[in-house]
Structures are given as C-alpha cells and as structure tokens.
Design an enzyme around this catalytic site. Structure first.
Site, short mmCIF file in Angstrom:
data_model
loop_
_atom_site.label_atom_id
_atom_site.label_comp_id
_atom_site.label_asym_id
_atom_site.label_seq_id
_atom_site.Cartn_x
_atom_site.Cartn_y
_atom_site.Cartn_z
N ASP A 8 -0.32 34.99 12.80
CA ASP A 8 -0.41 33.91 13.74
C ASP A 8 -1.83 33.36 13.53
OD1 ASP A 8 -2.25 35.67 15.04
OD2 ASP A 8 -1.15 35.64 17.05
N HIS A 9 -2.06 32.49 14.45
CA HIS A 9 -3.35 31.74 14.13
C HIS A 9 -4.52 32.66 14.47
CE1 HIS A 9 -2.10 31.87 18.50
NE2 HIS A 9 -3.31 31.93 18.89
N CYS A 65 -2.37 39.84 13.68
CA CYS A 65 -2.51 38.88 14.66
C CYS A 65 -4.09 39.31 15.45
CB CYS A 65 -1.44 39.03 15.82
SG CYS A 65 -1.26 40.74 16.65
N GLY A 66 -4.20 38.93 16.67
CA GLY A 66 -5.42 39.03 17.25
C GLY A 66 -5.76 40.64 17.53
N THR A 67 -4.86 41.31 17.82
CA THR A 67 -4.78 42.80 18.11
C THR A 67 -4.12 43.72 17.15
OG1 THR A 67 -3.08 42.87 19.57
CG2 THR A 67 -5.46 42.49 20.49
N GLY A 68 -3.29 43.13 16.50
CA GLY A 68 -2.37 43.87 15.88
C GLY A 68 -1.06 44.32 16.60
N ILE A 69 -1.34 44.42 18.07
CA ILE A 69 -0.29 44.97 18.90
C ILE A 69 0.94 44.04 19.17
CG2 ILE A 69 0.17 45.83 21.05
CD1 ILE A 69 -2.93 46.93 21.02
N GLY A 70 0.70 42.91 19.13
CA GLY A 70 1.95 41.90 19.41
C GLY A 70 2.91 42.05 18.32
N MET A 71 2.20 41.78 17.15
CA MET A 71 3.17 41.68 15.81
C MET A 71 3.65 42.95 15.55
SD MET A 71 2.87 39.16 13.88
CE MET A 71 1.93 37.68 13.38
N HIS A 98 3.49 60.42 7.22
CA HIS A 98 4.39 61.09 8.22
C HIS A 98 5.33 60.12 8.67
CE1 HIS A 98 1.39 64.26 9.62
NE2 HIS A 98 1.57 64.46 8.60
N HIS A 134 9.44 65.30 8.62
CA HIS A 134 9.27 63.87 8.75
C HIS A 134 10.46 63.28 8.55
CE1 HIS A 134 5.20 64.83 9.62
NE2 HIS A 134 5.10 65.21 8.14
C1 RB5 Z 1 -3.16 35.20 20.34
O1 RB5 Z 1 -4.12 34.79 21.43
C2 RB5 Z 1 -3.10 36.74 20.51
O2 RB5 Z 1 -2.50 37.10 21.87
C3 RB5 Z 1 -2.10 37.57 19.63
O3 RB5 Z 1 -2.76 37.37 18.24
C4 RB5 Z 1 -2.10 38.92 19.58
O4 RB5 Z 1 -3.25 39.55 19.47
C5 RB5 Z 1 -0.98 39.50 20.47
O5 RB5 Z 1 -0.68 40.70 20.43
#
Ligand code: RB5
Length: 153
Positions: A8-9, A65-71, A98, A134
């Site tokens: 993402d951005h 993405c910003g944290t890797g978590i949303g993706m 694993h 595994h």
């Molecule tokens: C975008 O601001 C941010 O929320 C996204 O990149 C990501 O970190 C979501 O998990």
C-alpha cells in the site's frame, strides 16, 4: 518462478527498495502495485497478490504495509495462503521451516531497510523442513479452512 510483490502507500518506498535488492540478487519478481505513493487500501493489494499465489501463478510473494499486520490479516483470508508477518530473520526462518509460509508481510514503519532486506533473503532462501509434525499441523489449518466449521464448541 518470479516472486510477486505488492504494497500500500505506507509500504511503497520499502517495496521499491526491496525491488532494487531483488534485482541485484538476480531474483525475478513482478510488482502488482501500488504503483504510486497515493493512499490505497491494503486489502485490495493483499487480495490481488494472495489470489495469484493461491491459484499458482506465483509460488511466493512479499506484501508491505505500515506494520505488516493488515496485509497479513487480509492475505490469510485467501484459501491456501499462509502469510507471515516477520520482524526479524528468526521469524522469517521459522515461518518457512515450520509453517511453509508462502507470503511474507513486512512493516515499513517498523523495520529498517537493511533488516527488511535480510528478512526477504532468509524468507526466499529457506526451504520448508518437510517434517511430519509440521505437515500434520499445516494440514489441520487447511482442513479447517476448507470446512470453516466450528471445531471447538
Ligand atoms: C496505513 O496507514 C496503515 O494502516 C497500513 O499500511 C497498515 O499498517 C495496516 O495494517
């Protein structure tokens, strides 16, 4: 087979750095977007990339993405995807040995560029261990995914 890459951005700049790194390593990749740093919704990119891994067009992918978590959350909703958000070389190695993770999620606001490149290197070069325990555990995830039926009522 080339590696798919998407962001993402928030992950755009790190994606560009990783593309340069992959080129230098002679690793073939395909960029599936986003292609400019304007805001986009990470699930749109995650689903696009993950569906192409799930249907066999790509064996592995990288999502940023910003944290890797949303993706990671979005990609893991796609059947057949085992996406792992990795924050160091160790999590990347175990995600492969694993969990046989097929997508790596990275957080551009969390990781330095050099660490991110090292994580990519480990993720790409580490094979699945293939050990019976595994395989058994991954099969349980796959079975659950197919039936989507509450198992522990
Ligand atoms: C975008 O601001 C941010 O929320 C996204 O990149 C990501 O970190 C979501 O998990």
């Amino acid at each position: 087979m080339p590696i798919a890459i998407g962001s993402d951005h928030a992950g755009f700049n790190l994606k560009e750095e990783i593309k340069t790194f992959l080129s230098k390593q002679g690793i073939d990749f395909e960029d599936l977007g986003t292609f400019e740093p304007n805001p986009v919704d990470y699930p749109d990119i995650a689903f696009k990339v993950a569906e192409k891994v799930a249907n066999g067009e790509f064996e592995k992918a990288i999502l940023v993405c910003g944290t890797g978590i949303g993706m990671c959350m979005a990609a893991d909703k796609v059947e057949g995807i085992r996406c792992a958000a990795c924050f160091d070389e160790t999590t990347a190695r175990f995600a492969r040995t694993h969990n046989d993770a097929n997508i790596l999620a990275l957080g551009a606001r969390i990781l330095g560029v050099e660490l991110a490149k090292n994580i990519v290197k480990v993720f790409i070069s580490t094979p699945f261990s293939g050990e019976e325990r595994h395989i058994r555990r991954i099969k349980k995830i796959e079975e659950y995914e197919k039936n989507r039926e509450a198992k522990y009522k």
